[in-house]
Motif scaffolding. Structure first.
Motif, PDB file in Angstrom:
ATOM      1  N   LYS A 154       0.839  -1.214   0.000  1.00 14.77           N
ATOM      2  CA  LYS A 154       0.000   0.000   0.000  1.00 14.77           C
ATOM      3  C   LYS A 154       0.869   1.258   0.000  1.00 14.77           C
ATOM      4  CE  LYS A 154      -3.733   2.026   2.825  1.00 14.77           C
ATOM      5  NZ  LYS A 154      -3.060   3.066   3.600  1.00 14.77           N
ATOM      6  N   GLU A 158       1.048   4.154  -2.887  1.00 12.48           N
ATOM      7  CA  GLU A 158       0.658   5.548  -2.625  1.00 12.48           C
ATOM      8  C   GLU A 158       1.790   6.490  -3.004  1.00 12.48           C
ATOM      9  OE1 GLU A 158      -0.463   5.216   1.462  1.00 12.48           O
ATOM     10  OE2 GLU A 158      -2.567   4.830   0.999  1.00 12.48           O
ATOM     11  N   TYR A 164      -4.987   2.558  -5.686  1.00 16.16           N
ATOM     12  CA  TYR A 164      -5.331   1.152  -5.513  1.00 16.16           C
ATOM     13  C   TYR A 164      -6.837   0.946  -5.349  1.00 16.16           C
ATOM     14  CZ  TYR A 164      -5.441   2.287  -0.504  1.00 16.16           C
ATOM     15  OH  TYR A 164      -5.725   2.861   0.713  1.00 16.16           O
ATOM     16  N   VAL A 304      -2.389  -4.781   0.451  1.00 16.46           N
ATOM     17  CA  VAL A 304      -3.616  -4.433  -0.271  1.00 16.46           C
ATOM     18  C   VAL A 304      -3.985  -5.601  -1.167  1.00 16.46           C
ATOM     19  CG1 VAL A 304      -4.634  -2.885  -1.979  1.00 16.46           C
ATOM     20  CG2 VAL A 304      -2.983  -1.999  -0.349  1.00 16.46           C
ATOM     21  N   TRP A 383      -9.305  -0.941   4.056  1.00 10.45           N
ATOM     22  CA  TRP A 383      -9.177  -0.807   2.601  1.00 10.45           C
ATOM     23  C   TRP A 383      -9.322  -2.140   1.866  1.00 10.45           C
ATOM     24  CZ3 TRP A 383      -5.298   0.502   6.122  1.00 10.45           C
ATOM     25  CH2 TRP A 383      -4.259  -0.442   6.283  1.00 10.45           C
TER      26      TRP A 383
END
Lengths: 448, 300
Positions: A154, A158, A164, A304, A383
């Motif tokens: 993740k 970012e 994502y 993620v 998430w």
């Protein structure tokens, strides 16, 4: 004389009528006689042995006449131990695994659904139960529906400006994946290389995942059509070759073990990883907690869950399937009552309170009783919650093939597309040469 | 007058040799139960399509399938290359080590013999795990650490066809000569010292002594090691199963691994049995060849 005969016939008829009503009036009762059910299972989730100890007294209270003989096998060699026992005609009553046509071919696999009531079968969600059927009969009671996708770092995503959330919602094509993964290829300040994708290649799952998402959801169809002979399969190899040539995947990919993949993800050395499963989210959370507590050192990363990239113009799918308990008989039959008892145990171990294992694996419960028991409970990061549900909804339901085709499919994998893929990853075969090997293997194996 | 000979009856045999039969009963039973009967059962299975609930007779079909399978021939090729690459070299290494250890004092001899024999008694699985670390494709692997000292990039030893089989061969060179060292040491110890003394008096140097005395007198041991080495190398399995599963791209698919795959992945026990017997025929043929042509000037 006539009266005696009439009385005797009446008694016989009455007994038959009462027996028929008794059979149809309720559930096929588990026998009250003492019985022992053997179970071979695996460390399905961290601490499953403790979970089984928790369930044992609950089972004993419900079925006091049934004792359990449980063996927890090692993942490394448990399947081989089971194969030997099965082919010797002496498998356990209940075995944990995935439905496999070759088990059916032995004649020892039992349709577990036939030993349960309609209410018990109805407890399972129909879409998951479909994955457990062969010729309309249920051969496996699912504990969970596994989900294999891709995974992402993740923080790296970012930093690279990759959305994502959008990928989780809309999916991504192979070209988009290459673009994003390319941003993960750079040298770190300490001299280590960062990669775009680190994939655990033993088992050839990368080829299967990419083929699934390029119009070839399975190698062989029930009618014997070999989907991997489709020229699209050459594009799978071309894509893999590009990932190696551009440095997105490391040169160590050939023969990459699961442990090494994890080590590099822990060390924050890759933007994406595969395969990715929802449970990796919990594993990463636990690791981050240990880093915070000072018990281990290392960079904190966040996992993620991401969809498998799909070829432009093709439908996106996740890899999924059911894992749970199957019922077997031995060469020397033990009687219907014993199989009913075993089926009851298998149902208990996959429903209601036993759904805890599925929840701990960050997977959705497969029974309504499990969903009620654990409503609102899950371990996923915020998430990943919606994404996991969404990815579970696009699992491809593999069309069941006959046992004979299943054996040929396994040979096709081991001596056809898997070694060809290894050659592409190692840079020893071009995509064209690899595809030619696949076609040759298909023609050789499936012409029999 | 001589004593009359007692008739050769069962009762007499049991009286005279009964205890012997009792003592050999257990190993004979073990041989029957765990060797002979399984071999015969395997032979029968090789002519069947095996199913748990009832097999069917298919004659020579399994043998035909094996002989027409290109993967079978690839496995034979890999196994043969492995044998050619390992057996002569491990025998050579063992001989060299034995010749170097033999002149040392008893204590040092024992130390070195034990050291070289240790891998033989250690679990094959443990040794394989250690070699997996040695061959690790990243810079953390021992071999890659070593070549990194010379500025070379790390190599994916087990992930490339051109290095996978040679890696196994090197692994065998370094870990499979323990028992050969023991045997050679025993044989060297049995060579009379007087032969070397006579040779020394006649002006023979160490090389001439080795060529004319040591080597000829070690030939029986060498022949034995050659035969056993070929038999064992044709059955190599554990390392392949644990390290590469026959890959990449069949580069390390040996015949034993292929037999395992057919039996336990495809449940094709008939074909696997047929391949086992084909392997046995090859091994017996090679052994006969070795005894016939390499033992001509071996004296016992």
């Amino acid at each position: 004389m006539f009266a005696k005969r009439f009385l005797l016939c009446s008694l016989i008829a009455w007994t038959a009528v009462c027996g028929a009503f008794a059979r149809g009036s309720g559930e096929p009762a588990a026998s009250a006689a003492k019985d022992t059910v053997t179970i071979w299972t695996y460390p399905v989730v961290n601490g499953y042995d403790a979970e089984l100890e928790r369930l044992k007294p609950l089972l004993a209270a419900k079925y006091p006449n049934i004792s359990l003989d449980i063996q927890i096998l090692a993942w490394a060699d448990g399947a081989k131990k089971f194969d030997v026992a099965l082919n010797a005609g002496n498998p356990p009553d209940i075995y944990f695994g995935q439905p496999n046509s070759k088990y059916l071919d032995t004649g020892l696999a039992l349709a577990v659904g036939e030993y349960l009531t309609a209410e018990e079968i109805g407890d399972y969600y129909e879409n998951v139960l479909e994955l457990c059927k062969f010729e309309g009969k249920v051969y496996l009671l699912p504990m969970y529906e596994f989900l294999h996708c891709f995974g992402g770092n993740k923080d790296q995503m970012e930093k690279a400006g990759i959305d994502y959330v959008k990928i989780q919602k809309e999916g991504w094509t192979w070209e988009q994946f290459k673009e994003y993964a390319g941003k993960g290829v750079y040298a770190k300040p300490n001299g280590d290389k960062n990669y775009g994708l680190v994939y655990y290649t033993q088992g050839a799952e990368l080829e299967a995942m990419l083929a699934l998402n390029s119009g070839m959801p399975q190698a062989v169809l029930p009618d014997g059509t070999v989907m991997y002979k489709n020229p699209n399969f050459k594009d799978v190899y071309s894509f893999m070759s590009d990932l190696m040539k551009t440095g997105i995947m490391p040169k160590e990919t050939a023969g990459m073990a699961a442990g090494l993949r994890w080590q590099w993800f822990y060390e924050d050395r890759t933007m994406f990883m595969g395969k990715g499963i929802p449970y990796f989210d919990k594993m990463q959370q636990d690791r981050n907690a240990q880093i915070d507590a000072g018990t281990i050192k290392g960079p904190k990363t966040n996992f993620v869950i991401l969809p498998i990239p799909h070829k432009q113009g093709e439908k996106a799918y996740s890899v999924g399937g059911a894992e749970g308990y199957m019922l077997f008989r031995q060469k020397k039959a033990q009687g219907i009552e014993h199989y009913r008892n075993a089926a009851k145990i298998a149902y208990f171990l996959t429903s209601g309170t036993a759904s805890k294992s599925a929840i701990e694996l960050c997977l959705l419960p497969v029974t309504k009783s499990g969903a009620r028991e654990f409503e609102g409970k899950d371990f996923l990061s915020p998430w990943n919650k919606e994404a996991t549900k969404a990815l579970a909804s696009i699992v491809y339901e593999k069309k069941v093939i006959s046992p004979e085709l299943a054996v040929q499919e396994a040979q096709f994998k081991n001596s056809g597309w898997m070694p060809a893929g290894q050659g592409v990853i190692a840079g020893e075969l071009t995509p064209d040469a690899a595809y030619a090997k696949v076609v040759e293997a298909a023609d050789r194996i499936f012409k029999k | 007058m001589g004593q009359m000979q007692q008739p050769f009856t069962v009762k007499r045999i049991m009286r005279d040799y009964g205890a012997c039969y009792v003592f050999i009963l257990v190993p004979v039973l073990m041989f029957l139960l765990f060797k002979l009967i399984p071999v015969v059962y395997g032979l029968v299975t090789s002519f069947q399509k095996y199913k748990v609930m009832g097999s069917s007779w298919v004659g020579l079909k399994n043998y035909g399938r094996a002989l027409t399978d290109p993967v079978f021939w690839k496995a034979m090729e890999v196994t043969s290359l492995f044998t050619l690459g390992t057996v002569p070299v491990t025998i050579g290494i063992a001989l060299l080590l034995s010749v170097l250890i033999h002149p040392l004092k008893k204590g040092w001899q024992t130390f070195f013999k034990a050291s070289f024999y240790l891998p033989t008694v250690a679990s094959g699985v443990i040794i394989t795990m250690i070699w997996l670390w040695i061959f690790e494709p990243t810079t953390a692997g021992l071999f890659n650490m070593f070549i990194g000292l010379f500025g070379l990039e790390n190599v994916n030893w087990l992930g490339q066809s051109r290095t996978a089989l040679p890696s196994f061969i090197v692994m065998t060179w370094l870990s499979s000569h323990g028992s050969a060292v023991i045997l050679y040491m025993a044989s060297l110890g049995s060579i009379p010292r007087s032969l070397y003394e006579s040779a020394e008096i006649d002006g023979a140097g160490p090389a001439r002594s080795f060529r004319s005395i040591t080597w000829p007198l070690l030939k029986p041991t060498t022949l034995y090691l050659l035969v056993i080495g070929v038999i064992n190398s044709f059955q190599v399995f554990i390392q392949i199963y644990l390290m590469t599963m026959g890959g990449p791209n069949f580069a390390t698919t040996t015949i034993s691994f292929l037999i395992y795959q057919h039996a336990f992945e495809y449940y094709d026990f008939g074909l696997a049995s047929a391949e086992s017997f084909l392997l046995a025929i090859v091994i017996v043929a090679i052994s006969i060849f070795q005894f016939k042509f390499l033992s001509q000037d071996v004296e016992y």
